[in-house]
Write an enzyme that holds these catalytic residues in place. Structure first.
Site, mmCIF file in Angstrom:
data_model
loop_
_atom_site.group_PDB
_atom_site.id
_atom_site.type_symbol
_atom_site.label_atom_id
_atom_site.label_comp_id
_atom_site.label_asym_id
_atom_site.label_seq_id
_atom_site.Cartn_x
_atom_site.Cartn_y
_atom_site.Cartn_z
ATOM 1 N N GLN A 60 2.406 1.839 -3.460
ATOM 2 C CA GLN A 60 1.427 2.361 -4.406
ATOM 3 C C GLN A 60 1.176 3.845 -4.164
ATOM 4 O O GLN A 60 1.008 4.622 -5.106
ATOM 5 C CB GLN A 60 0.114 1.578 -4.290
ATOM 6 C CG GLN A 60 -1.052 2.147 -5.079
ATOM 7 C CD GLN A 60 -0.822 2.144 -6.584
ATOM 8 O OE1 GLN A 60 -0.033 1.357 -7.098
ATOM 9 N NE2 GLN A 60 -1.507 3.037 -7.298
ATOM 10 N N GLU A 61 1.188 4.233 -2.898
ATOM 11 C CA GLU A 61 0.897 5.632 -2.578
ATOM 12 C C GLU A 61 2.067 6.572 -2.892
ATOM 13 O O GLU A 61 1.874 7.658 -3.432
ATOM 14 C CB GLU A 61 0.542 5.750 -1.083
ATOM 15 C CG GLU A 61 -0.818 5.169 -0.721
ATOM 16 C CD GLU A 61 -1.971 6.048 -1.161
ATOM 17 O OE1 GLU A 61 -1.914 6.630 -2.271
ATOM 18 O OE2 GLU A 61 -2.962 6.143 -0.412
ATOM 19 N N SER A 62 3.296 6.162 -2.539
ATOM 20 C CA SER A 62 4.398 7.119 -2.622
ATOM 21 C C SER A 62 5.701 6.559 -3.174
ATOM 22 O O SER A 62 6.695 7.284 -3.240
ATOM 23 C CB SER A 62 4.689 7.664 -1.224
ATOM 24 O OG SER A 62 5.278 6.637 -0.420
ATOM 25 N N LEU A 98 0.836 -1.198 0.000
ATOM 26 C CA LEU A 98 0.000 0.000 0.000
ATOM 27 C C LEU A 98 0.875 1.254 0.000
ATOM 28 O O LEU A 98 0.621 2.208 -0.757
ATOM 29 C CB LEU A 98 -0.919 -0.027 1.223
ATOM 30 C CG LEU A 98 -1.734 1.229 1.532
ATOM 31 C CD1 LEU A 98 -2.631 1.604 0.363
ATOM 32 C CD2 LEU A 98 -2.561 1.015 2.801
#
EC number: 4.2.2.n1
Length: 502
Positions: A340-342, A337
């Site tokens: 995917q975000e950063s 996660l």
């Protein structure tokens, strides 16, 4: 008189057929040669227990209706049957067979094949009731067994290492180091191709899975591998330097294999079973669970992820593990996660104002008690807690992995929009508790005719679909290369995305 070696050999031959053993022994031992007496006595005694006929073949197992149990042969494979991090068995073949056993009201027991080419002979010998092992229907196999209704279409593919020139046709494979699984349908098709290209050769290996051969291909230990498209799709995410050169022949269907001589009860029931699950969408949802996310990322994305997994992840691994300690969520899912975000950048900032490694909004950071969104430890802990909150909001009747997939979508688009997509699913007579069906309705939230009819209105509904697929792929890769973390006092035994653990 002493007994010569040649006489011992002759006596052994006679003794193997149990002809007057005691007379032979005493006749040739009258001089009291104790050593030879013991030798001949031992051989004679052993020979008496031998027969001219081979042992009878094992008896077929009882019919399932009689024993109350279905015995299924399968393969220990990511595409069939394997144990996840929580010690539960999962896999497409496992899930299908368990559903089938439930439908016919019988218990089920799985037998894992030691070698791929043992599967068909074991079915023929009726040592199992059927094989659920990702077997393709081929003319040669149809002469030996009968197949259930088909449940998945796959394409055999020639796969090469992209560090070398791409072969364009079968003639380009002549002289190449080709490896395939022994007893597989690839051998049948290569044998047909050899009629046109006599110089074609290959090695049949006793490894159980094409996935292992594809890993060897990625490591430059073999030049060409032939495998089914569903296996290749998964393997490409772990080996960014392999690719499909060309398709090999026509597509083939996968099906369960039954003995032609066995009780037809289960065979007939299986045909009805597959007909039903195709009609009601169960089969589509199961296939989507295992394969629905594997074709999203491009090769540069995979290369970039693998590079950062080795160079960047070690800085934050312990932080992700601490987040698991407090939430029970697999640290590898939290890490997926975060990537995917950063891309694991603690200073990341978007034009919309979300910031940090887990890209938290200001409101979410305040709600989770975060003082500094750019502090990776705070960000990771808060992101994991927020995902847990989303998961706990999902109705309890929804089982894994759908529960976690819906929570991930909610993390991205918001719980209100997720509920709107579930309402649209109900209106379209889809399953609002199935991620497979919500992937159809979430994108509708960007269309006026749909979002104007639900409570929370417009949303970029296609974004959470891609968001979840990418995380699922990153998680798969981390599961393959990173060890699970077992805290001393886990909060709870999580099964988040457990069906993909290898």
């Amino acid at each position: 008189m002493r007994i010569g070696i040649s006489h011992i050999r002759a006596t052994i031959i006679e003794n193997l057929f149990c002809r007057s053993k005691w007379q032979q022994i005493f006749k040739h031992n009258h001089k009291g040669n104790l050593f030879y007496f013991i030798v001949l006595f031992t051989l004679a005694f052993a020979g008496c227990n031998q027969t001219d006929t081979p042992p009878p073949p094992p008896k077929p197992i009882p019919a399932a209706q009689k024993s109350g149990e279905i015995v299924v042969m399968t393969r220990n494979s990511a595409t069939a049957y394997y144990e996840n991090a929580d010690g539960n068995f999962v896999g497409l073949e496992h899930d299908l067979a368990v559903l089938f056993a439930k439908e016919v009201g019988l218990k089920i027991r799985f037998v894992v094949a030691k070698k791929f080419d043992d599967i068909i002979p074991t079915v023929q010998a009726q040592q199992v009731h059927f094989a659920a092992a990702g077997l393709s229907i081929t003319p040669a196999r149809e002469k030996k067994v009968r197949f259930s209704g088909p449940y998945q279409l796959v394409q055999q593919q020639v796969v090469y290492n992209t560090d070398f020139p791409k072969p364009k046709a079968m003639k380009d494979l002549i002289g190449k180091n080709i490896e395939v699984v022994a007893g597989s349908s690839y051998v049948e098709r290569l044998s047909e191709a050899k009629k046109l290209f006599p110089a074609l050769s290959w090695k049949e290996t006793q490894v159980m899975e094409s996935e292992e051969l594809l890993d060897r291909l990625g490591a430059n230990k073999v030049e060409i591998v032939i495998a089914d498209s569903n296996i290749v799709d998964v393997a490409e995410n772990f080996n960014p330097n392999i690719a499909v050169a060309f398709n090999f022949g026509k597509p083939e269907y996968l099906a369960w294999a039954f003995s032609k001589d066995a009780d037809p009860y289960l065979y007939e029931k299986s045909k009805l079973f597959f007909k039903r699950i195709k009609k009601d969408g169960t089969l589509k949802r199961l296939i989507d669970r295992y394969y629905g996310h594997v074709d999203r990322l491009e090769r540069p994305d995979i290369v970039g992820f693998l590079d950062k997994m080795n160079k960047v992840l070690p800085r934050y691994r312990r932080m992700f593990q601490q987040a698991q300690e407090s939430t029970g969520i697999d640290w590898r899912l939290i890490a997926a996660l975060g990537y995917q975000e950063s891309h694991w950048d603690p200073l990341a900032t978007s034009p919309t104002g979300v910031r940090g490694l887990m890209m938290l909004t200001g409101d979410t950071a305040d709600r989770m008690g975060v003082k500094d969104r750019l502090d990776p430890k705070e960000s990771i802990a808060a992101g994991a807690e927020y995902l847990l909150d989303m998961r706990e909001m999902i109705p309890g009747r929804i089982s894994e992995p759908d529960r976690t997939l819906l929570a991930l979508a909610s993390y991205n688009v918001g719980y209100g929009h997720l509920e709107d997509a579930r309402i649209l699913a109900q209106r379209q007579k889809l399953n609002p508790d199935s991620w497979s069906d919500l992937k159809t309705t979430l994108p509708l939230l960007s269309i006026t005719d749909y979002h104007s009819t639900v409570k929370h209105g417009y949303a970029r509904g296609g974004e959470p679909v891609l968001f979840v697929k990418n995380i699922h792929t990153y998680y798969d890769i981390l599961v393959k290369f990173e060890k699970p973390y077992k805290p001393m006092l886990p909060k709870f035994n999580s099964q988040l995305l457990a069906n993909k653990e290898r």
